[in-house]
Scaffold this motif. Structure first.
Motif, PDB file in Angstrom:
ATOM      1  N   ALA A  19       0.849  -1.195   0.000  1.00  0.00           N
ATOM      2  CA  ALA A  19       0.000   0.000   0.000  1.00  0.00           C
ATOM      3  C   ALA A  19       0.881   1.240   0.000  1.00  0.00           C
ATOM      4  N   THR A  20       2.034   1.135   0.626  1.00  0.00           N
ATOM      5  CA  THR A  20       3.017   2.215   0.605  1.00  0.00           C
ATOM      6  C   THR A  20       3.301   2.660  -0.821  1.00  0.00           C
ATOM      7  N   HIS A  21       3.425   1.702  -1.711  1.00  0.00           N
ATOM      8  CA  HIS A  21       3.836   1.999  -3.089  1.00  0.00           C
ATOM      9  C   HIS A  21       2.647   2.357  -3.970  1.00  0.00           C
ATOM     10  N   LEU A  22       1.492   1.735  -3.716  1.00  0.00           N
ATOM     11  CA  LEU A  22       0.292   2.102  -4.454  1.00  0.00           C
ATOM     12  C   LEU A  22      -0.093   3.550  -4.155  1.00  0.00           C
ATOM     13  N   ALA A  23       0.172   3.982  -2.921  1.00  0.00           N
ATOM     14  CA  ALA A  23      -0.133   5.360  -2.536  1.00  0.00           C
ATOM     15  C   ALA A  23       0.731   6.375  -3.270  1.00  0.00           C
ATOM     16  N   ARG A  24       1.801   5.916  -3.888  1.00  0.00           N
ATOM     17  CA  ARG A  24       2.645   6.801  -4.689  1.00  0.00           C
ATOM     18  C   ARG A  24       2.134   6.920  -6.130  1.00  0.00           C
TER      19      ARG A  24
ATOM     20  N   SER B 224       7.859   2.478   6.101  1.00  0.00           N
ATOM     21  CA  SER B 224       6.426   2.279   5.892  1.00  0.00           C
ATOM     22  C   SER B 224       6.129   0.868   5.383  1.00  0.00           C
ATOM     23  N   TYR B 225       6.895   0.396   4.413  1.00  0.00           N
ATOM     24  CA  TYR B 225       6.663  -0.935   3.867  1.00  0.00           C
ATOM     25  C   TYR B 225       7.000  -2.011   4.901  1.00  0.00           C
ATOM     26  N   ARG B 226       8.067  -1.803   5.662  1.00  0.00           N
ATOM     27  CA  ARG B 226       8.440  -2.782   6.688  1.00  0.00           C
ATOM     28  C   ARG B 226       7.332  -2.899   7.737  1.00  0.00           C
ATOM     29  N   PHE B 227       6.692  -1.789   8.063  1.00  0.00           N
ATOM     30  CA  PHE B 227       5.562  -1.793   8.990  1.00  0.00           C
ATOM     31  C   PHE B 227       4.432  -2.660   8.439  1.00  0.00           C
ATOM     32  N   GLU B 228       4.122  -2.498   7.154  1.00  0.00           N
ATOM     33  CA  GLU B 228       3.085  -3.321   6.526  1.00  0.00           C
ATOM     34  C   GLU B 228       3.424  -4.803   6.598  1.00  0.00           C
ATOM     35  N   GLN B 229       4.694  -5.121   6.383  1.00  0.00           N
ATOM     36  CA  GLN B 229       5.092  -6.526   6.361  1.00  0.00           C
ATOM     37  C   GLN B 229       4.841  -7.220   7.701  1.00  0.00           C
ATOM     38  N   GLY B 230       4.909  -6.458   8.777  1.00  0.00           N
ATOM     39  CA  GLY B 230       4.644  -7.034  10.087  1.00  0.00           C
ATOM     40  C   GLY B 230       3.234  -7.599  10.180  1.00  0.00           C
ATOM     41  N   PHE B 231       2.275  -6.940   9.522  1.00  0.00           N
ATOM     42  CA  PHE B 231       0.903  -7.419   9.531  1.00  0.00           C
ATOM     43  C   PHE B 231       0.729  -8.643   8.632  1.00  0.00           C
ATOM     44  N   THR B 232       1.523  -8.730   7.578  1.00  0.00           N
ATOM     45  CA  THR B 232       1.511  -9.938   6.757  1.00  0.00           C
ATOM     46  C   THR B 232       1.919 -11.143   7.588  1.00  0.00           C
TER      47      THR B 232
END
Length: 256
Positions: free
Chosen positions: A140-145, A219-227
């Motif tokens: 989502a970090t990258h889609l938001a770009r 930001s992406y590393r934070f997302e990965q924690g939820f994965t």
């Protein structure tokens, strides 16, 4: 099969990904891609990198079958780390990266193009994050770009895709061209960038990264924690096995 680099030709290096049939990359493939992009950026002869792919589409994300057939969490952790390295390599590449996108650009593909400096796409290109149908989270970090915030959220929650032309209207795709003109168009843009002074273009890349409002790595590393949390809880396996087809029925049963 794998990742290859050609050039540099007039200051442009082309990094090509080929993992048939759909360019769903195994763990090692993500690391190989990261290494290739970093090596191209370090080459003092290179002033721009073009990232492209062979086959039916640009990128279909991670190799889910590799994760499913590997016991424990080794493959999942490898995919998480490999994607992180590949996305970071594109973002941190010492020179600008132009992504040449055709066909589907899904999951990890969004991570790559969202961190690229410019995107040239073919008319048949589509972009999306089907993560919620694959028992995963992330990028989502990258889609938001690429799209405005509310559109990013709607696309993320629904797993829908958008076309290259739609992204062009949002300003995130530089140019949309016929499929057979894609590489030429990407090389033309890369050549225009590579015509600049090599030292100055590297300073420009570092300066632009330095003023980004979002730290894409954190930001992406934070997302990965939820994965990983989704995998530990078992929900990831449940969703991944059906590609999200059982989601509504499962939710209703849980509420009864």
């Amino acid at each position: 099969m794998g990742v290859s680099t050609s050039g540099p030709d007039d200051g442009v290096a082309v990094v090509t990904v080929a993992f048939p049939p759909v360019n769903a990359l195994p763990v090692q493939g993500w690391y190989d891609l990261a290494d290739a992009v970093r090596a191209a950026g370090r080459d003092p002869r290179v002033r721009c990198v073009v990232l492209t792919a062979e086959g039916r589409g640009f990128n279909a994300g991670v190799d889910i079958k590799e994760i499913q057939r590997t016991a424990g969490h080794e493959a999942l952790l490898g995919a998480n780390r490999g994607c992180y390295e590949a996305f970071a390599a594109v973002y941190d590449c010492e020179v600008p990266v132009v992504a040449a996108v055709h066909g589907f650009c899904l999951g990890g593909g969004i991570g790559l193009v969202g961190n690229a400096d410019a995107i040239v796409a073919s008319e048949d290109a589509t972009f999306g994050l089907p993560e919620l149908d694959r028992g995963a989270l992330g990028a989502a970090t990258h889609l938001a770009r690429l799209v405005p915030q509310q559109l990013m959220r709607a696309l993320y929650y629904t797993s829908r895709t958008v076309t290259a032309e739609e992204l062009h209207r949002h300003g995130s795709v530089w140019q949309v061209v016929p499929r057979d003109k894609l590489l030429d168009a990407a090389l033309e843009l890369a050549g225009e960038i590579a015509a600049k002074d090599g030292e100055l273009i590297r300073l420009a890349k570092a300066a632009i990264n330095g003023i980004d409002p979002v730290d894409v790595h954190r930001s992406y590393r934070f997302e990965q924690g939820f994965t990983f949390e989704a995998n530990l809880s078992g929900v990831a396996d449940r969703v991944r096995d059906t590609f999200g087809a059982e989601g509504t029925r499962t939710d209703r049963k849980g509420q009864s």
